[in-house]
Design a protein around this motif. Structure first.
Motif, short mmCIF file in Angstrom:
data_model
loop_
_atom_site.label_atom_id
_atom_site.label_comp_id
_atom_site.label_asym_id
_atom_site.label_seq_id
_atom_site.Cartn_x
_atom_site.Cartn_y
_atom_site.Cartn_z
N GLN A 48 -6.53 6.10 -2.39
CA GLN A 48 -5.43 6.81 -3.07
C GLN A 48 -5.74 8.31 -3.13
OE1 GLN A 48 -2.63 5.28 -4.24
NE2 GLN A 48 -3.35 3.29 -3.58
N ILE A 74 1.02 6.73 6.00
CA ILE A 74 0.35 5.63 5.27
C ILE A 74 0.51 4.32 6.04
CG2 ILE A 74 0.21 4.36 3.08
CD1 ILE A 74 1.45 6.89 1.75
N ASP A 75 1.74 4.09 6.57
CA ASP A 75 1.97 2.86 7.34
C ASP A 75 1.04 2.79 8.55
OD1 ASP A 75 3.93 1.95 5.69
OD2 ASP A 75 5.60 2.75 6.86
N ALA A 132 1.50 6.76 -6.75
CA ALA A 132 0.32 7.48 -7.24
C ALA A 132 0.46 8.98 -6.98
CB ALA A 132 -0.93 6.95 -6.54
N ILE A 133 1.06 9.32 -5.83
CA ILE A 133 1.26 10.74 -5.50
C ILE A 133 2.25 11.36 -6.49
CG2 ILE A 133 2.32 12.28 -3.78
CD1 ILE A 133 1.00 10.48 -1.62
N ARG A 134 3.34 10.62 -6.77
CA ARG A 134 4.33 11.15 -7.72
C ARG A 134 3.70 11.32 -9.10
NH1 ARG A 134 8.22 8.51 -4.51
NH2 ARG A 134 7.77 6.47 -5.38
N LEU A 166 0.81 -1.23 0.00
CA LEU A 166 0.00 0.00 0.00
C LEU A 166 0.85 1.28 0.00
CD1 LEU A 166 -2.84 1.27 0.13
CD2 LEU A 166 -2.68 1.15 2.61
N THR A 167 1.86 1.33 0.86
CA THR A 167 2.67 2.56 0.98
C THR A 167 3.38 2.87 -0.34
OG1 THR A 167 2.98 2.03 3.30
CG2 THR A 167 4.44 3.69 2.38
N GLU A 168 4.01 1.84 -0.93
CA GLU A 168 4.76 2.07 -2.18
C GLU A 168 3.83 2.50 -3.31
OE1 GLU A 168 7.86 2.61 -2.68
OE2 GLU A 168 8.06 2.19 -0.55
N ARG A 169 2.69 1.82 -3.42
CA ARG A 169 1.74 2.15 -4.50
C ARG A 169 1.18 3.56 -4.30
NH1 ARG A 169 -2.58 -0.24 -4.31
NH2 ARG A 169 -2.27 -1.53 -2.47
N THR A 170 0.92 3.93 -3.05
CA THR A 170 0.36 5.26 -2.80
C THR A 170 1.39 6.34 -3.11
OG1 THR A 170 -0.97 4.30 -1.04
CG2 THR A 170 -0.82 6.67 -1.07
N MET A 171 2.66 6.12 -2.72
CA MET A 171 3.68 7.12 -3.00
C MET A 171 3.88 7.26 -4.51
SD MET A 171 4.27 8.37 -0.09
CE MET A 171 5.48 9.61 -0.53
N ARG A 221 5.15 8.66 4.43
CA ARG A 221 5.22 7.18 4.42
C ARG A 221 4.79 6.64 5.79
NH1 ARG A 221 8.10 4.51 0.51
NH2 ARG A 221 8.90 5.87 -1.12
N TRP A 239 -1.70 14.78 1.11
CA TRP A 239 -0.34 15.21 0.72
C TRP A 239 -0.36 16.67 0.25
CZ3 TRP A 239 4.70 13.85 0.72
CH2 TRP A 239 5.54 14.34 -0.27
N ILE A 248 -3.63 11.46 -1.67
CA ILE A 248 -3.17 12.54 -2.57
C ILE A 248 -3.66 13.89 -2.03
CG2 ILE A 248 -3.44 13.53 -4.89
CD1 ILE A 248 -3.43 10.62 -5.97
#
Lengths: 149, 180
Positions: B51, B25-26, A30-32, A23-28, B22, B58, B55
């Motif tokens: 998501q 989210i965790d 998506a943000i990028r 989840l964390t990697e996919r969300t980051m 991060r 953020w 966003i």
């Protein structure tokens, strides 16, 4: 069937395997991809420079507001004098306007009374529960609903 | 791994926004997912709304001053995302979406990520009969076990109105379950 802890514990919703692990990697990512910049203010970039740059604008704004206040006061003094003179000369005209406004007000008042009477007649038998349901369906704020009923 | 606290995030966000995010989210990802999922029912929709929640968070993290709870703030964004998604779905659908089968029929994934017994299907159908905002109020109290004060922070609604709304929701659900 009653609402109880047993029924609450049973979660019927499932997720794809490993969903929360990534989840964390996919969300980051998506943000990028969204191209959104973090609006976070870090210590490195405290808005000191912005304050310095804004000082001349604030001074200019203060001067303009000062002029505006003085001009407004002067205009009010002059127009108040003129209005006093006109008031003495035109009492008849004001009396006529007041009578017209009163007529309009009376007609509007009678119409409102008639509408209210109609609503009361047709609204008989509707429970507040149905009204609450309807208003919630219409997404009216819950606060407003409970304060009004 | 020790549990991440709001104070940890507050300390890190001053120097490294991405690292702090991060951590956010965790710490809150799964809680927010389940909150959204109970409102939107479909996994794919819940993932989209989650998501969008992050966003949005953020984008606006600077305006959050840590004066109120971070979880409440995130919960509020998540609730809005979930409700917007439902409104959009209902506008686009030609049929009424007030039971789980109707919702599964409208989605590509169908009921692949739903494995409920008869009781849980009936409960979900009863919840779907509630007006949208009341559905969120019921879920927050019943499933997420939030306090009325926390819910008030999320919804901007007074504690008294939330108590009345929840009480009203429980009555309607129990009535539906008895009659169904």
């Amino acid at each position: 069937m009653q609402l109880n802890d047993e029924i609450k514990k049973n979660n019927p919703f499932k997720v794809p395997e490993g969903y929360f692990d990534t989840l964390t990697e996919r969300t980051m990512s998506a943000i990028r991809e969204s191209g959104e910049e973090a609006d976070a203010v870090t210590e490195k970039e405290k808005p000191v420079r912005r304050q310095i740059r804004l000082v001349p604008f604030f001074s200019l704004a203060a001067v303009i507001i000062g002029f505006a206040v003085i001009a407004t006061v002067m205009v009010r003094v002059v127009t108040a004098d003129r209005a006093a003179t006109e008031h003495e000369a035109g009492n008849g005209l004001y009396a006529e306007l007041a009578a017209e406004e009163l007529d309009t007000y009376m007609i509007e008042y009678e119409l409102m009374e008639a509408e209210e009477a109609e609503i009361t007649e047709t609204g008989q038998g509707i429970s507040s529960e149905i009204i609450i349901d309807y208003l919630m369906t219409e997404d009216i704020d819950i606060n407003d609903i409970y304060e009004l009923l | 791994m020790s549990q991440i606290t709001e104070d940890d995030i507050k300390r890190v966000i001053r120097t490294d926004a991405e690292k702090a995010f991060r951590m956010i989210i965790d710490a809150y990802g799964s809680k927010l997912y389940w909150h959204i999922r109970r409102i939107v029912i479909i996994h794919e929709d819940a993932d989209d709304a989650l998501q969008n929640t992050f966003i949005n968070a953020w984008r606006n993290i600077a305006s959050f001053r840590f004066e109120s709870s971070l979880l409440t703030w995130l919960w509020s964004i998540a609730t809005n995302e979930a409700l917007s998604l439902i409104r959009k779905r209902e506008r686009q659908s030609a049929v009424s979406l007030d039971d789980v089968d109707a919702i599964f029929a409208q989605s590509v994934e169908g009921n692949s990520y739903f494995d409920g017994d008869d009781a849980s299907v009936r409960l979900q159908n009863a919840i779907l009969k509630l007006p949208l905002k009341q559905r969120a109020v019921f879920n927050m109290k019943y499933f997420d076990e939030m306090s009325y004060e926390e819910m008030s922070g999320v919804t901007g609604t007074s504690v008294g109105a939330l108590k009345a709304s929840y009480h009203h929701a429980v009555k309607k659900i129990e009535q539906f379950l008895q009659n169904d």
